[in-house]
Design a protein around this motif. Structure first.
Motif, PDB file in Angstrom:
ATOM      1  N   LYS A 135       0.871  -1.176   0.000  1.00 20.78           N
ATOM      2  CA  LYS A 135       0.000   0.000   0.000  1.00 20.78           C
ATOM      3  C   LYS A 135       0.912   1.230   0.000  1.00 20.78           C
ATOM      4  O   LYS A 135       1.878   1.290   0.766  1.00 20.78           O
ATOM      5  CB  LYS A 135      -0.931   0.003   1.204  1.00 20.78           C
ATOM      6  N   ASN A 195       0.153  -7.298  -8.739  1.00 21.67           N
ATOM      7  CA  ASN A 195      -0.934  -8.122  -8.186  1.00 21.67           C
ATOM      8  C   ASN A 195      -1.661  -8.876  -9.292  1.00 21.67           C
ATOM      9  O   ASN A 195      -1.992 -10.065  -9.153  1.00 21.67           O
ATOM     10  CB  ASN A 195      -1.927  -7.249  -7.420  1.00 21.67           C
ATOM     11  N   ARG A 197       1.196   5.559  -0.070  1.00 22.08           N
ATOM     12  CA  ARG A 197       0.473   6.797   0.178  1.00 22.08           C
ATOM     13  C   ARG A 197       1.447   7.972   0.151  1.00 22.08           C
ATOM     14  O   ARG A 197       2.551   7.879   0.690  1.00 22.08           O
ATOM     15  CB  ARG A 197      -0.245   6.744   1.533  1.00 22.08           C
ATOM     16  N   THR A 207       3.480   0.500   2.928  1.00 21.26           N
ATOM     17  CA  THR A 207       3.042  -0.454   3.953  1.00 21.26           C
ATOM     18  C   THR A 207       2.997  -1.852   3.347  1.00 21.26           C
ATOM     19  O   THR A 207       2.334  -2.094   2.345  1.00 21.26           O
ATOM     20  CB  THR A 207       1.645  -0.092   4.485  1.00 21.26           C
ATOM     21  N   ARG A 208       3.713  -2.767   3.990  1.00 21.64           N
ATOM     22  CA  ARG A 208       3.744  -4.154   3.502  1.00 21.64           C
ATOM     23  C   ARG A 208       2.463  -4.885   3.909  1.00 21.64           C
ATOM     24  O   ARG A 208       1.732  -4.427   4.793  1.00 21.64           O
ATOM     25  CB  ARG A 208       4.952  -4.878   4.084  1.00 21.64           C
ATOM     26  N   PRO A 209       2.220  -6.049   3.279  1.00 15.67           N
ATOM     27  CA  PRO A 209       1.016  -6.825   3.662  1.00 15.67           C
ATOM     28  C   PRO A 209       0.991  -7.206   5.141  1.00 15.67           C
ATOM     29  O   PRO A 209      -0.093  -7.366   5.718  1.00 15.67           O
ATOM     30  CB  PRO A 209       1.118  -8.067   2.774  1.00 15.67           C
ATOM     31  N   GLU A 231       2.076   2.869  -7.140  1.00 20.02           N
ATOM     32  CA  GLU A 231       0.751   2.251  -6.952  1.00 20.02           C
ATOM     33  C   GLU A 231       0.340   1.463  -8.197  1.00 20.02           C
ATOM     34  O   GLU A 231      -0.192   0.342  -8.095  1.00 20.02           O
ATOM     35  CB  GLU A 231      -0.284   3.330  -6.646  1.00 20.02           C
TER      36      GLU A 231
END
Length: 246
Positions: free
Chosen positions: A125, A175, A127, A140-142, A168
């Motif tokens: 993630k 993914n 930001r 931010t990692r999973p 992003e």
């Protein structure tokens, strides 16, 4: 000076021609150049020409057939190498292609590198944030671990924002890639099996080469032309006491 060079070239060319003529039609000047033996020279020249033309045609046809075999073998190997390379990249994608670097972050096709650490893109993630003195890209990692990378206000805000968006988008692509990866590997493995098994073009080219070789072996025109050349050489030898080259 230029005229002298041209004269020398003409003299050398003439000497070379005379030497070739005496070698091609041995026995002396009269046999090589005299009108009295023009028919004998023509007889020998025609016999030589007949052999050369047949040999040239046979070499050209054989060379073309061999070239087709080599071409099909090369294409076969290239198809296999291509499928193997694609499979290797799917099974072990590594970092992938370099996309962009900004400050301490370097974006690759499959990872985001921070200093000396590679962070897999899958599930990240991202930001963009800003404070009074700095801009931030927060990753931010999973598993929830966060990495803040800051940029000074001297860095254009728009450049940092665009880089965050690019990360992003790379995450979304990664993914999607991982979702499809299993199927892509299966498809490529099937492609590789088919590439290895598909030898029809090679076999057809080899069969064509075998037919050309067999036809040449069975063709009596070249042996007959060579026999005629031997006979013409024999007639010249009987006339001059010198056996001419083939």
């Amino acid at each position: 000076m230029a005229a002298t060079v041209w004269v020398l070239l003409v003299l050398l060319g003439g000497a070379a021609y005379i030497g070739w003529r005496l070698h091609a039609y041995p026995g002396g000047w009269a046999y090589a150049f005299g009108d009295a033996y023009a028919a004998e020279r023509r007889d020998l020249a025609e016999a030589r020409r007949g052999v050369r033309e047949l040999e040239r045609a046979a070499r050209r046809e054989l060379s073309e057939a061999k070239g087709k075999v080599r071409g099909e073998e090369t294409r076969y190997r290239e198809r296999i190498r291509g499928a193997e390379q694609r499979l290797k990249e799917l099974q072990n994608p590594g970092r992938g292609e370099l996309q962009q670097t900004l400050g301490e972050l370097t974006l690759y096709q499959h990872v985001l590198r921070h200093r000396s650490e590679d962070i897999p893109l899958a599930g990240l993630k991202v930001r963009f944030e800003s404070s009074r003195h700095k801009y931030y890209i927060k990753v931010t990692r999973p598993n929830g671990r966060v990495r803040d990378v800051h940029y000074p206000r001297t860095q254009p805000e728009d450049a940092v924002r665009r880089f965050a968006v690019r990360i992003e988008n790379a995450v979304a692509d990664e993914n999607d890639f991982l979702t499809r990866r299993k199927g892509l590997i299966a498809d490529t493995e099937t492609e590789l099996i088919h590439a290895r098994a598909n030898t029809l073009s090679q076999e057809a080219a080899r069969e064509a080469l075998a037919r050309v070789t067999a036809r040449h072996s069975a063709d009596d025109r070249l042996p007959a032309a060579r026999a005629e050349l031997d006979a013409a050489r024999g007639r010249w030898h009987a006339e001059t006491g010198h056996l001419p080259r083939t």
